[in-house]
Write a protein that holds these residues in place. Sequence first.
Motif, PDB file in Angstrom:
ATOM      1  N   ASP A   5       0.831  -1.209   0.000  1.00  0.00           N
ATOM      2  CA  ASP A   5       0.000   0.000   0.000  1.00  0.00           C
ATOM      3  C   ASP A   5       0.867   1.261   0.000  1.00  0.00           C
ATOM      4  N   LYS A   6       2.165   1.095  -0.363  1.00  0.00           N
ATOM      5  CA  LYS A   6       3.148   2.165  -0.491  1.00  0.00           C
ATOM      6  C   LYS A   6       3.613   2.732   0.853  1.00  0.00           C
ATOM      7  N   LEU A   7       3.231   2.073   1.953  1.00  0.00           N
ATOM      8  CA  LEU A   7       3.729   2.467   3.265  1.00  0.00           C
ATOM      9  C   LEU A   7       5.193   2.076   3.391  1.00  0.00           C
ATOM     10  N   HIS A   8       6.018   2.962   3.921  1.00  0.00           N
ATOM     11  CA  HIS A   8       7.429   2.675   4.156  1.00  0.00           C
ATOM     12  C   HIS A   8       7.626   2.343   5.630  1.00  0.00           C
ATOM     13  N   ARG A   9       8.342   1.272   5.888  1.00  0.00           N
ATOM     14  CA  ARG A   9       8.582   0.858   7.266  1.00  0.00           C
ATOM     15  C   ARG A   9      10.080   0.655   7.460  1.00  0.00           C
ATOM     16  N   GLN A  10      10.666   1.356   8.439  1.00  0.00           N
ATOM     17  CA  GLN A  10      12.104   1.250   8.709  1.00  0.00           C
ATOM     18  C   GLN A  10      12.308   0.676  10.102  1.00  0.00           C
ATOM     19  N   LEU A  11      13.088  -0.405  10.186  1.00  0.00           N
ATOM     20  CA  LEU A  11      13.316  -1.105  11.445  1.00  0.00           C
ATOM     21  C   LEU A  11      14.818  -1.244  11.681  1.00  0.00           C
ATOM     22  N   SER A  12      15.202  -1.290  12.925  1.00  0.00           N
ATOM     23  CA  SER A  12      16.625  -1.480  13.232  1.00  0.00           C
ATOM     24  C   SER A  12      16.775  -2.247  14.536  1.00  0.00           C
ATOM     25  N   CYS A  13      17.836  -3.038  14.604  1.00  0.00           N
ATOM     26  CA  CYS A  13      18.120  -3.794  15.822  1.00  0.00           C
ATOM     27  C   CYS A  13      19.559  -4.286  15.772  1.00  0.00           C
ATOM     28  N   ASP A  14      20.069  -4.700  16.928  1.00  0.00           N
ATOM     29  CA  ASP A  14      21.395  -5.311  17.000  1.00  0.00           C
ATOM     30  C   ASP A  14      21.226  -6.825  16.903  1.00  0.00           C
TER      31      ASP A  14
END
Length: 505
Positions: free
Chosen positions: A446-455
């Motif tokens: 649906d063109k949503l951008h999702r940015q995730l980060s982790c160690d």
Amino acid sequence: MTMSVPERKSGSEGKEEESEDESEILEESPCGRWQKRKEQVSQGNVPGVESASLAMDTEEGVEVVWNEVLFSDKKVFKAQEDKIKEMFENLMQVEHPNIVKFHKYWLDMKETQARVIFITEYMSSGSLKQFLKKTKKNHKTMNVKAWKRWCTQILSALSYLHSCDPPIIHGNLTCDTIFIQHNGLIKIGSVWHRLFVNVFPDASVHGKGRQHRDEQRNLHFFAPEYGAGEDDYAIDIFSFGICALEMAVLEIQANGDTAVSKEAIINAGQSLEDPLMREFTQSCLRHEAKLRPTAHDLLFHRVLFEVHSLKLLAAHCLINNQYLLPENCVEEKTKSFDPNAVMAEIKHEDRQGVQLKYSHVSPLELDKFLEDVKNGIYPLMNFASSRPHPVPRALSLSQEQVETVKTPTPEPQETETRKVVQMHCNLESNEEGTKTHLSLFLKMDDKLHRQLSCDILPTDTSKDLASELVHYAFINEEDSEKVAGFLEDAINRHRVRTLASGSTQ
């Protein structure tokens, strides 16, 4: 869900007043994303649905349908609460480009009554029945190519439902529950009709849903064995056969308010000039259910089957692997090509060959074609063998079976229903090499951008990471395998680079 475009008052002044009045926000969802409006939409045979209103999806800026099921007896609701939650969780698993999308649901408990509210996709262009009526009114005939394309899309959806494990029977397929969008995309609604019949007995719901199958004009869509208790996918094939016939002739004439007669159906079938179309519809309408073909078999019928072009196969391959490609890669590629360069050539010994140049392909036409393929207008269901789609059991359980099912957890689990269409990631290790920081960028359908980060630790595997993303509803469970594969490749490349840089120091 059967929805049609609401009628509006004539006159510009009336329209403005009505528009202002009907756009008034009556209620919001608990999360604030869905806003219910005053404007109602009509709907067909959906048991228990008290009202259906237009609503706004504030995240996407699109109209949706706000549906309500009202329980006047809270005790009855409490007794069925687990079944209701399970049913709606299962409905959110149904995912196909030619099926009206079920977005979200929630429960609303009051002192004297209870409501179930659920959000479905709004088909603004109206039903197939409405389109056929307009076409006939304008004295036009049905285009054969459009008929074939629509049949293929409907059968693609039915094949998906019937190949689920266990199979999902639609049970309410008519020209009123099939919708057509302005771009020619067909979607079938009311997929949850049969499940609603099981979970919402008339006695427990305030107000009864309209029973369209009891209305004379729709009786001819239902197979002779409908409601006998042993019906299966064949009832959907019979209904599809009537839909295909109505699409071809625009309307099967009835005598006044009475039901469409068998004779009228036979006459409509015999009026088809194409013998293959005649054979195709007649095979769906056989009286004996076991003699009717499956949806998958019909996709291979001579009237529909064709060897797909290399262009269509390549488009599907590109769409299915879009997450591996950078954004706007098609646009960037077409810009870099020399328009006079030859991309393919066919040589003949006895005559001049044929050259295909990049200038022969319009980037705009290519973008539109890719968008149409992505939207489901050109499915590949008649290319490969059918594949079972696992779905939760309750989708096709009978009333007796549903009563015996126990929900393992009382509260519905939040799940991600959107699909990942594109992925990028970045990995950076600390100096000691004891841990690595992962930044993951996801683009949803649906063109949503999702940015995730982790160690991540050296002991973490890509499958574990993907499972965590599913568990916390960051990705759809169906995307787990491809996300795991993507992370595996990225982690391996990062390790090779780290070892290479370490050896040079």
